[in-house]
Design a protein around this motif. Structure first.
Motif, PDB file in Angstrom:
ATOM      1  N   GLY A 275       0.714  -1.218   0.041  1.00  0.00           N
ATOM      2  CA  GLY A 275       0.138   0.006   0.081  1.00  0.00           C
ATOM      3  C   GLY A 275       0.811   1.232   0.045  1.00  0.00           C
ATOM      4  N   SER A 276       0.504   2.236   0.760  1.00  0.00           N
ATOM      5  CA  SER A 276       1.174   3.423   0.712  1.00  0.00           C
ATOM      6  C   SER A 276       2.412   3.388   1.445  1.00  0.00           C
ATOM      7  N   VAL A 277       3.438   3.895   0.818  1.00  0.00           N
ATOM      8  CA  VAL A 277       4.781   3.493   1.720  1.00  0.00           C
ATOM      9  C   VAL A 277       5.102   4.769   2.808  1.00  0.00           C
ATOM     10  N   PHE A 278       4.758   5.969   2.183  1.00  0.00           N
ATOM     11  CA  PHE A 278       5.143   7.043   3.247  1.00  0.00           C
ATOM     12  C   PHE A 278       3.323   7.681   3.479  1.00  0.00           C
ATOM     13  N   LYS A 279       3.497   8.418   4.694  1.00  0.00           N
ATOM     14  CA  LYS A 279       2.365   8.993   5.273  1.00  0.00           C
ATOM     15  C   LYS A 279       2.167  10.379   4.629  1.00  0.00           C
ATOM     16  N   ASN A 280       0.951  10.756   4.327  1.00  0.00           N
ATOM     17  CA  ASN A 280       0.860  12.027   3.949  1.00  0.00           C
ATOM     18  C   ASN A 280       1.066  12.911   5.048  1.00  0.00           C
ATOM     19  N   ALA A 281       1.947  14.383   4.632  1.00  0.00           N
ATOM     20  CA  ALA A 281       2.208  15.172   5.735  1.00  0.00           C
ATOM     21  C   ALA A 281       1.102  15.925   6.139  1.00  0.00           C
ATOM     22  N   ASN A 282      -0.011  16.400   5.340  1.00  0.00           N
ATOM     23  CA  ASN A 282      -1.041  16.666   5.758  1.00  0.00           C
ATOM     24  C   ASN A 282      -1.901  16.811   4.411  1.00  0.00           C
ATOM     25  N   ASN A 283      -3.289  17.610   4.831  1.00  0.00           N
ATOM     26  CA  ASN A 283      -4.293  17.636   3.294  1.00  0.00           C
ATOM     27  C   ASN A 283      -3.753  18.062   2.393  1.00  0.00           C
ATOM     28  N   ARG A 284      -2.696  18.862   2.220  1.00  0.00           N
ATOM     29  CA  ARG A 284      -2.293  19.678   1.121  1.00  0.00           C
ATOM     30  C   ARG A 284      -1.095  18.855   0.481  1.00  0.00           C
ATOM     31  N   GLU A 285      -0.535  18.177   1.336  1.00  0.00           N
ATOM     32  CA  GLU A 285       0.894  17.631   0.874  1.00  0.00           C
ATOM     33  C   GLU A 285       0.806  16.070   0.912  1.00  0.00           C
ATOM     34  N   PHE A 286       0.194  15.392   0.013  1.00  0.00           N
ATOM     35  CA  PHE A 286       0.204  14.229  -0.273  1.00  0.00           C
ATOM     36  C   PHE A 286       1.289  13.590  -0.658  1.00  0.00           C
ATOM     37  N   ALA A 287       1.967  12.544  -0.159  1.00  0.00           N
ATOM     38  CA  ALA A 287       3.140  11.852  -0.488  1.00  0.00           C
ATOM     39  C   ALA A 287       3.125  11.605  -1.948  1.00  0.00           C
ATOM     40  N   GLY A 288       2.258  10.935  -2.490  1.00  0.00           N
ATOM     41  CA  GLY A 288       2.058  10.475  -3.660  1.00  0.00           C
ATOM     42  C   GLY A 288       1.964  11.507  -4.741  1.00  0.00           C
ATOM     43  N   PHE A 289       1.490  12.976  -4.509  1.00  0.00           N
ATOM     44  CA  PHE A 289       1.303  13.916  -5.351  1.00  0.00           C
ATOM     45  C   PHE A 289       2.741  14.626  -5.225  1.00  0.00           C
ATOM     46  N   LEU A 290       3.694  14.570  -4.074  1.00  0.00           N
ATOM     47  CA  LEU A 290       5.064  15.223  -4.217  1.00  0.00           C
ATOM     48  C   LEU A 290       6.061  14.402  -5.067  1.00  0.00           C
ATOM     49  N   LEU A 291       5.939  12.935  -4.585  1.00  0.00           N
ATOM     50  CA  LEU A 291       6.676  11.826  -5.452  1.00  0.00           C
ATOM     51  C   LEU A 291       6.601  12.086  -6.740  1.00  0.00           C
ATOM     52  N   ASP A 292       5.384  12.348  -7.317  1.00  0.00           N
ATOM     53  CA  ASP A 292       5.028  12.226  -8.834  1.00  0.00           C
ATOM     54  C   ASP A 292       5.531  13.643  -9.309  1.00  0.00           C
ATOM     55  N   LYS A 293       5.381  14.597  -8.439  1.00  0.00           N
ATOM     56  CA  LYS A 293       5.744  16.032  -9.152  1.00  0.00           C
ATOM     57  C   LYS A 293       7.357  16.039  -9.328  1.00  0.00           C
ATOM     58  N   TYR A 294       8.016  15.415  -8.290  1.00  0.00           N
ATOM     59  CA  TYR A 294       9.337  15.434  -8.444  1.00  0.00           C
ATOM     60  C   TYR A 294       9.958  14.299  -9.292  1.00  0.00           C
ATOM     61  N   GLY A 295       9.147  13.546  -9.868  1.00  0.00           N
ATOM     62  CA  GLY A 295       9.655  12.482 -11.198  1.00  0.00           C
ATOM     63  C   GLY A 295      10.015  11.418 -10.472  1.00  0.00           C
ATOM     64  N   CYS A 296       9.402  10.781  -9.309  1.00  0.00           N
ATOM     65  CA  CYS A 296       9.677   9.488  -8.881  1.00  0.00           C
ATOM     66  C   CYS A 296       9.274   8.317  -9.553  1.00  0.00           C
ATOM     67  N   LYS A 297       8.001   8.555 -10.182  1.00  0.00           N
ATOM     68  CA  LYS A 297       7.380   7.494 -10.858  1.00  0.00           C
ATOM     69  C   LYS A 297       8.241   6.589 -11.793  1.00  0.00           C
ATOM     70  N   GLY A 298       8.259   5.451 -11.739  1.00  0.00           N
ATOM     71  CA  GLY A 298       9.023   4.425 -12.747  1.00  0.00           C
ATOM     72  C   GLY A 298      10.429   4.302 -11.927  1.00  0.00           C
ATOM     73  N   LEU A 299      10.810   4.791 -11.017  1.00  0.00           N
ATOM     74  CA  LEU A 299      12.385   4.746 -10.595  1.00  0.00           C
ATOM     75  C   LEU A 299      12.636   3.519  -9.923  1.00  0.00           C
ATOM     76  N   CYS A 300      13.774   2.974 -10.184  1.00  0.00           N
ATOM     77  CA  CYS A 300      14.069   1.534  -9.960  1.00  0.00           C
ATOM     78  C   CYS A 300      15.169   1.369  -8.876  1.00  0.00           C
ATOM     79  N   CYS A 301      15.176   0.586  -8.309  1.00  0.00           N
ATOM     80  CA  CYS A 301      16.342  -0.105  -7.424  1.00  0.00           C
ATOM     81  C   CYS A 301      16.248  -1.665  -7.616  1.00  0.00           C
ATOM     82  N   GLY A 302      17.203  -2.204  -7.984  1.00  0.00           N
ATOM     83  CA  GLY A 302      17.291  -3.709  -8.285  1.00  0.00           C
ATOM     84  C   GLY A 302      15.802  -4.149  -8.832  1.00  0.00           C
TER      85      GLY A 302
END
Ligand code: NDP
Ligand code: EPU
Length: 302
Positions: free
Chosen positions: A221-248
């Motif tokens: 499920g969700s790896v990180f908690k949302n910091a608050n109602n405006r700063e969704f972890a998923g939104f921030l990670l998406d905004k800063y280009g994390c989708k698709g990043l891989c490690c092994g």
């Protein structure tokens, strides 16, 4: 280890030794535990917890294993699984007592069959009632805590206590003091009478909220908690280009950036490296350190 055979006597069912924890987690990751116990009833828990406390044996409570990242080196101690604590008592038309190992999904089935409303927001949430209460699982202000009349638990001093709803502080992903490491054994939940079409409509409403989450693959499920109602972890990670990043063999889902998928053979190291990479990106770009929603089991995490 001499204490293992003593514990086996107390547990009254076979201890599974060197159990592979990857078979007990939704991420399918994790090394071996010294042993796992699956008590069949609440009555045997007290002597087990007593023995573990007296011998200072490390342990943790395993529910459905849907919110855990277990280290590849495993867990040097005892895992107490609630898998077999599944008793359900109907108290009245609207009130039930469920043991901690009852699946959240099974409670939803029961409420639907009995024309009861109040658990629809839990649709799609994996894991057990115990895990859901500890983490106050839910969606947008609706959570497991909403239905609670009382929760029974075995506290660290081994006293069995019933906490009524007003003794518990329910918050986002938090339920104080339920999250203090005590063992939740059962809970009494109250629902309201409704009709099946309204309940089904509600279920569909909440299902829709999960539609952006990945449908396939092993995750927690969700790896990180949302910091608050405006700063969704998923939104921030998406905004800063994390989708698709891989490690092994671990990668950030392209559907939802707060999900890490195990492509098949990911190690805890792969997932941990990806977690740290994501945290550093969001810290550098946005100045926020993301807090984990998943729990870390075993060590070291460096
Ligand atoms: N919304 C979603 O889609 C998702 C939500 N989740 C959330 O995570 C929850 C995880 O549940 P589950 O898989 O059953 O739990 P897990 O097996 O993942 O256990 C997580 C932690 O919960 C604690 N715990 C579990 N059962 C009990 C109990 N009976 N008494 C006391 N503590 C307990 C343990 O804490 P300790 O280490 O202290 O022993 C354990 O480390 C879900 O119900 C949900 O809240 C998870 C995935 C997706
Ligand atoms: C999956 C879990 O719970 C989920 C729960 O299922 C859903 C139900 O709506 O709401 C929470 O997700 P969430 O906060 O990521 O909700 P979403 O609605 O998917 O996303 C929030 C916002 O971020 C945006 N978003 C999300 C992901 C993404 O890749 N890109 C993006 O821009 C969405 O568009 C939305 O505006 C819970 N997660 C947390 C950390 O609170 C879990 O706890 O494991």
């Amino acid at each position: 280890m001499l204490w293992l055979s003593e514990l086996e006597d107390i547990a009254k069912n076979k201890l599974k030794l060197n159990e592979d924890l990857k078979n007990h987690t939704s991420w399918k990751i994790g090394g071996k535990a010294t042993a796992i116990i699956e008590p069949q009833c609440v009555e045997v828990l007290l002597p087990i917890l007593d023995f573990i406390a007296k011998n200072s044996i490390p342990y943790f409570i395993l529910g459905g294993g849907t919110n855990l990242l277990v280290h590849d080196s495993g867990f040097d101690g005892i895992v107490i699984s609630t898998k077999k604590l599944k008793k359900i008592d109907k108290i009245s038309d609207t009130i039930f007592v469920f043991e901690a190992g009852v699946l959240v999904a099974d409670i939803l089935k029961i409420t639907l069959c009995n024309g009861l409303s109040g658990w629809e927001h839990m649709v799609g949430i994996p894991g057990t009632l115990g895990g859901a209460l500890v983490g106050n699982a839910g969606v947008n202000g609706y959570s497991a805590g909403n239905s609670v009349v009382w929760v029974e638990r075995i506290e660290k001093n081994l006293s069995v206590k019933k906490l009524i709803d007003k003794d518990i502080k329910w918050a986002y992903r938090e339920s104080i003091p339920l999250n203090d490491g005590s063992f939740i054994t059962k809970a009494c939940l109250k629902f309201t009478k409704s009709n099946k079409s309204t309940i089904t409509e509600n279920i569909n409403f909440f299902k829709l909220k999960r539609s952006s989450q990945p449908k396939h693959g092993y995750s927690a499920g969700s790896v990180f908690k949302n910091a608050n109602n405006r700063e969704f972890a998923g939104f921030l990670l998406d905004k800063y280009g994390c989708k698709g990043l891989c490690c092994g063999n671990a990668r950030i889902s392209v559907d939802h950036a707060n999900f890490i998928l195990n492509d098949g053979n990911a190690s805890s190291r792969d997932v941990w490296n990806l977690i740290q990479q994501c945290r550093n990106i969001v810290l550098y770009r946005h100045g926020k350190w993301l807090d984990l929603e998943v729990k870390l089991i075993g060590e070291p995490w460096t």
